[in-house]
Design a protein around this motif. Sequence first.
Motif: not given
Length: 107
Positions: A35, A38, A54, A56
């Motif tokens: 990750f 975001f 959204s 990310s």
Amino acid sequence: MFIAMNRFQVKLGSEADFEAVWLGRDTHLSTVPGFVTFKLLRGPEQEGLRLYASHSIWKSRADFEAWTRSEAFRLAHKDAGDNRGLYAGHPQFEGFDVLQEVAADAA
């Protein structure tokens, strides 16, 4: 890199509730392998709805796909069905492999 986006069409008058749900939830993302970042985006009003997305960023598509099968994903989405009344239809997923990235100079 891989970018995962979901588009949400939110019923007018439900924007504050939608934002409260998203801004108040624990995403469980910060410790997920691969990750990067975001963002929750508020877009324009169109045809009686407010558009949100959204966004990310992941180190790879494989990292994103592993997250979708993880306990962190299940925890982040466990109450998603409770808020169906805020939306006009289902979220629309879009996934993109990054081919080029241009960044500002660090100076």
